[in-house]
Design a protein around this motif. Structure first.
Motif, short mmCIF file in Angstrom:
data_model
loop_
_atom_site.label_atom_id
_atom_site.label_comp_id
_atom_site.label_asym_id
_atom_site.label_seq_id
_atom_site.Cartn_x
_atom_site.Cartn_y
_atom_site.Cartn_z
N ARG A 135 18.63 -17.10 -28.10
CA ARG A 135 17.58 -17.54 -29.02
C ARG A 135 16.22 -17.48 -28.34
O ARG A 135 15.22 -17.09 -28.95
N ALA A 175 17.27 -14.74 -35.14
CA ALA A 175 18.07 -13.79 -35.93
C ALA A 175 19.01 -13.00 -35.05
O ALA A 175 20.20 -12.84 -35.36
N VAL A 210 21.82 -15.35 -33.60
CA VAL A 210 22.83 -15.69 -34.62
C VAL A 210 23.73 -14.50 -34.90
O VAL A 210 24.96 -14.63 -34.95
N ARG A 244 27.79 -14.41 -34.02
CA ARG A 244 28.74 -14.27 -35.13
C ARG A 244 29.67 -13.10 -34.89
O ARG A 244 30.88 -13.18 -35.16
N LYS A 290 26.89 -24.54 -34.98
CA LYS A 290 25.74 -25.20 -35.63
C LYS A 290 24.44 -24.46 -35.32
O LYS A 290 23.43 -25.05 -34.93
N LYS A 349 21.07 -22.35 -36.01
CA LYS A 349 20.00 -22.43 -37.00
C LYS A 349 19.98 -21.15 -37.83
O LYS A 349 20.06 -20.05 -37.28
N THR A 350 19.90 -21.30 -39.13
CA THR A 350 19.84 -20.13 -40.00
C THR A 350 18.48 -19.47 -39.89
O THR A 350 17.45 -20.14 -40.03
N ASP A 361 19.92 -14.38 -54.79
CA ASP A 361 19.42 -14.79 -53.48
C ASP A 361 18.08 -14.15 -53.17
O ASP A 361 17.18 -14.77 -52.62
#
Length: 395
Positions: free
Chosen positions: A152, A158, A161, A165, A192, A194-195, A365
């Motif tokens: 991060r 982005a 994450v 994933r 957990k 952050k999106t 969306d």
């Protein structure tokens, strides 16, 4: 390695592991020492194996008895690195997972998706090379949380994450095959994270006009054709590059996707008709016959994705000199532009999806992030409500 990757008895200095005894251990005679194997620094996985072995040694020692015998604190040597098991580093995990011969199910994914997976996996190689070579089975949830925090900081939310994933998916694949018998819970799941904030960007009519006119002025008429096709069809870049002609019918253009052979039918809007008519005349002049909807007119061959991206950037930079807001416009924004324009033209979600191929959820969306930026949509909605309300009053 970041100091956030906690391994007991191990401190990291510029990505290099070192045994750092606590004050209590120092009183027992332990001294700090670099952690190496065959002259090289241990990987994160090897350091974790060493830590576990050292913990077992401490638990089994009867130092009090030895201290009574000698009457003094004898320096205790740091335990040797344990014999290493068969290595299965993170790099091998990704290589196997993305190899269709080892993981046939990966073939069920679209080639673009697999390429995206591979790109995300390389984040570890580029930003955390020690993790790339570390034992995949040595990963724990605290370590994975540390990896996320480090990525991060180094590469942004982005990227962090996305990479974590993909690591979680690859680990789950390996776990399901029994490759990590000691790993009972996926350490890369439920971190957990952050999106990432959504990218809120679509092109205005002025921006598209300037972009297309710049392409034409640079002699890249086919690029202008591609931009026009993008916003009037809402199709993905990869599909647009591979579209082949499949005919015209009742005022509709029918395309066939090159690889999947899926048929796409869209109304022939005047802007598209004008561009494609001019393109056909250029082909006739060059005596070129091809089923592809758009060709790279530098060599009259189908576009390669990397070549298309480079030409887009050249044109976008040139257009931005005239209209600075174009500095932030990406080709990927054309698809969202199509959805937004259709909504601004008072199209319903089903109508939008019938053209762009989006699912209802995806279209919703997209619009959720764009509606706030378009007061015209709110004005139109209130105008309709006023008309309905007035009719109800007169009943």
């Amino acid at each position: 390695m970041s100091s956030s990757h906690k391994i007991k008895h191990v401190a990291w200095r510029d990505g290099r592991p070192r045994f750092e005894p606590s004050p209590t251990l120092r009183k027992l005679g332990y001294k700090g020492e670099d952690l190496k194997v065959d002259g090289r620094w241990m990987t994160a996985g090897e350091a974790l194996d060493w830590s576990n072995a050292f913990a077992k040694q401490l638990a089994g020692e009867k130092r009090k008895a030895r201290m009574k015998t000698t009457g003094r604190h004898e320096p205790t040597p740091v335990p040797a690195a344990p014999a290493l098991k068969h290595t299965y580093p993170v790099s091998q995990l990704f290589e196997d997972w993305l190899n269709v011969k080892i993981n046939p199910e990966i073939a069920d994914r679209a080639p673009r998706t697999v390429d995206d997976y591979r790109q995300k996996s390389k984040v570890f190689e580029n930003h955390l090379p020690d993790v790339w070579t570390a034992e995949a089975e040595a990963l724990t949830k605290p370590i994975c949380k540390g990896l996320y925090n480090t990525l991060r900081q180094k590469a942004g939310i982005a990227t962090a994450v996305g990479a974590m994933r993909i690591l979680g998916i690859a680990l789950q694949w390996a776990m399901d095959l029994g490759k990590f018998p000691e790993m009972h819970i996926n350490p890369a799941h439920k971190l957990k994270m952050k999106t990432p904030p959504p990218r809120i960007r679509f092109a205005t009519k002025q921006e598209m006009t300037v972009l297309v006119e710049t392409a034409d002025a640079m002699g890249a008429h086919e690029m202008g054709d591609m931009f026009t096709l993008a916003v009037w069809s809402g199709q993905r870049q990869g599909d647009r590059l591979e579209f082949q002609h499949a005919g015209r019918e009742a005022g509709r253009l029918i395309f066939r996707q090159g690889k999947t052979k899926v048929i796409v039918s869209i109304p022939e809007a005047p802007e598209l008709k004008k561009r494609f008519t001019a393109a056909q005349k250029r082909r006739q002049t060059a005596e070129v016959i091809s089923p592809y909807v758009i060709l790279n007119e530098e060599d009259w061959k189908p576009f390669k994705a990397d070549r298309y991206r480079r030409r887009y950037e050249d044109i976008r930079r040139a257009a931005a000199k005239q209209l600075p807001s174009l500095k932030t416009l990406r080709d990927q924004d054309f698809r969202d532009t199509a959805v937004t324009w259709l909504a601004m033209a008072d199209c319903t979600i089903p109508q939008i999806c019938s053209i762009t191929g989006h699912s209802f959820k995806t279209a919703n969306d997209i619009l959720k992030h764009y509606l706030a930026l378009n007061p015209e949509l709110a004005d139109s909605a209130i105008a309709k409500l006023i008309i309905w309300y007035d009719k109800e009053e007169t009943k």
